[in-house]
Design a protein around this motif. Structure first.
Motif, short mmCIF file in Angstrom:
data_model
loop_
_atom_site.label_atom_id
_atom_site.label_comp_id
_atom_site.label_asym_id
_atom_site.label_seq_id
_atom_site.Cartn_x
_atom_site.Cartn_y
_atom_site.Cartn_z
N ARG A 98 9.74 72.21 -51.38
CA ARG A 98 10.95 72.89 -50.88
C ARG A 98 10.92 73.04 -49.37
O ARG A 98 12.01 73.08 -48.87
N SER A 99 9.79 73.21 -48.84
CA SER A 99 9.85 73.38 -47.21
C SER A 99 10.12 72.03 -46.65
O SER A 99 10.87 71.91 -45.97
N CYS A 100 9.60 70.83 -47.36
CA CYS A 100 10.07 69.55 -46.74
C CYS A 100 11.65 69.36 -46.73
O CYS A 100 12.25 69.03 -45.93
N GLU A 101 11.95 69.70 -47.79
CA GLU A 101 13.82 69.84 -47.90
C GLU A 101 14.51 70.44 -46.59
O GLU A 101 15.45 70.18 -46.11
N ARG A 102 13.84 71.78 -46.54
CA ARG A 102 14.40 72.65 -45.50
C ARG A 102 14.09 71.71 -44.35
O ARG A 102 15.19 72.07 -43.33
N LEU A 103 13.00 70.95 -43.90
CA LEU A 103 12.54 70.75 -42.58
C LEU A 103 13.11 69.16 -42.44
O LEU A 103 12.79 68.38 -41.64
N CYS A 104 13.98 68.71 -43.43
CA CYS A 104 14.41 67.28 -43.58
C CYS A 104 12.98 66.26 -43.37
O CYS A 104 13.22 65.10 -42.76
N ILE A 105 12.28 66.74 -44.29
CA ILE A 105 10.95 65.78 -44.56
C ILE A 105 11.00 65.25 -45.90
O ILE A 105 11.43 65.81 -46.86
N PRO A 106 10.67 63.89 -46.05
CA PRO A 106 10.69 63.30 -47.46
C PRO A 106 9.80 63.85 -48.27
O PRO A 106 8.62 64.25 -47.95
N GLN A 107 10.14 64.20 -49.34
CA GLN A 107 9.42 64.91 -50.26
C GLN A 107 8.22 64.02 -51.18
O GLN A 107 8.46 62.88 -51.18
N VAL A 108 6.99 64.68 -51.24
CA VAL A 108 5.94 63.73 -51.70
C VAL A 108 5.95 64.16 -53.59
O VAL A 108 6.55 64.74 -53.97
N ASP A 109 5.38 62.59 -53.94
CA ASP A 109 5.29 62.68 -55.34
C ASP A 109 4.18 63.96 -55.67
O ASP A 109 3.19 63.96 -55.52
N GLU A 110 4.48 64.61 -56.75
CA GLU A 110 3.74 65.90 -57.14
C GLU A 110 2.42 65.46 -57.75
O GLU A 110 1.19 65.86 -57.68
N GLU A 111 2.83 64.40 -58.64
CA GLU A 111 1.60 63.93 -59.50
C GLU A 111 0.56 63.36 -58.27
O GLU A 111 -0.79 63.65 -58.45
N ILE A 112 0.94 62.43 -57.42
CA ILE A 112 0.10 61.88 -56.31
C ILE A 112 -0.65 63.03 -55.62
O ILE A 112 -1.93 63.08 -55.35
#
Length: 357
Positions: A98-112
């Motif tokens: 959610r923080s990534c989305e706000r800062l225009c950062i690509p989201q990470v795979d949660e499983e990884i």
């Protein structure tokens, strides 16, 4: 990319472990760290656990100039049977995204991310303090790395996880702290980045914290940035008040971080059938409750300290002594329940505890 693609390089030069009884918060780091890279053409790639080491960045990397970064914080706990537990780690990774989305950062795979976190903790499990009240602090974070002075989102990033054995966040421990109500500076505003866990929020809060520390106060109570009257957070923690039998915490307004401990406290209180509500609450409401003898307890909640009772609020040259400056019964009960679940000492009816295999 699958989680089994995480490569592991074990360090040949192990550090000497400190005396856990004398640990300070966030000063010591373990033997290994996790690293993963992002580029536009490859996405997130090359997940790896490597020996803890410095990193090299171009002086023009966007992290240095525009602060495009997010982070998280959680802990690993050692049980009496030497099992290793995490507390709701999936919630931290969800919030990271959610923080990534706000800062225009690509989201990470949660499983990884979760797999990497558990592998890293397992490799460095010997660093988890076997002292009550201590734990292994886990810091996942993402930084922007593209050399570019144009004010635009970076095209490359690095995701890292580092580990640090820690003692108590506040030297006072579970004992009540003194808090000054901040009347000049604000932490965040609605529409800003207050509900993201990003570095700038913390850098901007340091001056108020420094000034309150000179006056003998552990932290500040933040008010809203628009009307300067509604309570938001205490230091870097969410805050709760027990008023006439009801527990109240500020509602999430877009400028307040959605804490995992905050969420857990609310769910725990509902499980106990303790009245709890999320709503706007002003400093005047707190003052009136204090004057009417209805302000029974106050405490902050967060990963680092879990529960931090507030024994005094300093507001407009007046000291509001809460519960005679002592730890409240409810705050202690919540602390014991949460730390008991985290360390495996008590039953976990919620499924919050995750065992590191």
């Amino acid at each position: 990319m699958k989680s089994n693609q995480i490569t592991v390089e074990i360090s040949d030069n192990r550090k000497e472990k400190p005396a856990f009884s004398s640990l300070q918060f966030g000063k010591t780091f373990t033997d290994h760290m996790f690293v993963m890279d992002y580029t536009e053409d490859q996405g997130w790639h090359h997940p790896r656990i490597v020996p803890y080491q410095p990193i090299t960045l171009d002086p023009a990397a966007t992290i240095f100039h525009y602060g495009q970064t997010v982070f998280e914080g959680l802990k690993a706990y050692l049980s009496e049977n030497e099992e290793v537990f995490l507390f709701r780690p999936e919630e931290n990774i969800k919030r990271l995204n959610r923080s990534c989305e706000r800062l225009c950062i690509p989201q990470v795979d949660e499983e990884i991310a979760l797999e990497a976190l558990q592998k890293l903790v397992d490799i460095d499990r010997e660093w988890i303090p076997n002292v009550e009240g201590m734990a292994l602090y886990i810091r996942p974070f993402i930084i922007s790395t593209e050399p570019n002075l144009d004010v635009t989102p970076s095209k490359s990033y690095t995701f890292m996880i580092i580990l640090s054995p820690v003692g108590a966040f506040y030297k006072e421990g579970i004992n009540p702290v003194k808090i000054a109500v901040e009347q000049e500076y604000v932490r965040a505003v609605r529409g800003g980045t207050g509900n993201a866990k990003t570095a700038g929020n913390y850098a901007g809060a340091m001056l108020a914290q420094k000034q309150s520390g000179k006056s003998g106060y552990s932290q500040v109570l933040w008010l809203d940035g628009k009307e300067n009257k509604y309570i938001e957070e205490v230091g870097s923690m969410n805050v709760f008040f027990k008023i006439n039998g009801e527990v109240v915490t500020p509602e999430l307004s877009g400028s307040i971080l959605e804490g995992i401990t905050r969420k857990s406290v609310i769910e725990l209180l509902k499980h106990w059938n303790v009245p709890v509500s999320e709503r706007k609450i002003s400093i005047d409401d707190i003052y009136d409750a204090y004057k009417n003898g209805q302000l029974e307890e106050a405490f902050g909640t967060g990963t680092a300290a879990v529960i931090s009772p507030i024994g005094e609020l300093f507001w407009k040259s007046e000291k509001l002594i809460i519960n005679d400056g002592k730890t409240g019964e409810l705050a202690k009960k919540i602390y014991d329940a949460l730390t008991g679940i985290q360390t495996g000492k008590v039953e976990d009816p919620f499924g919050w505890r995750v065992t590191v295999q």
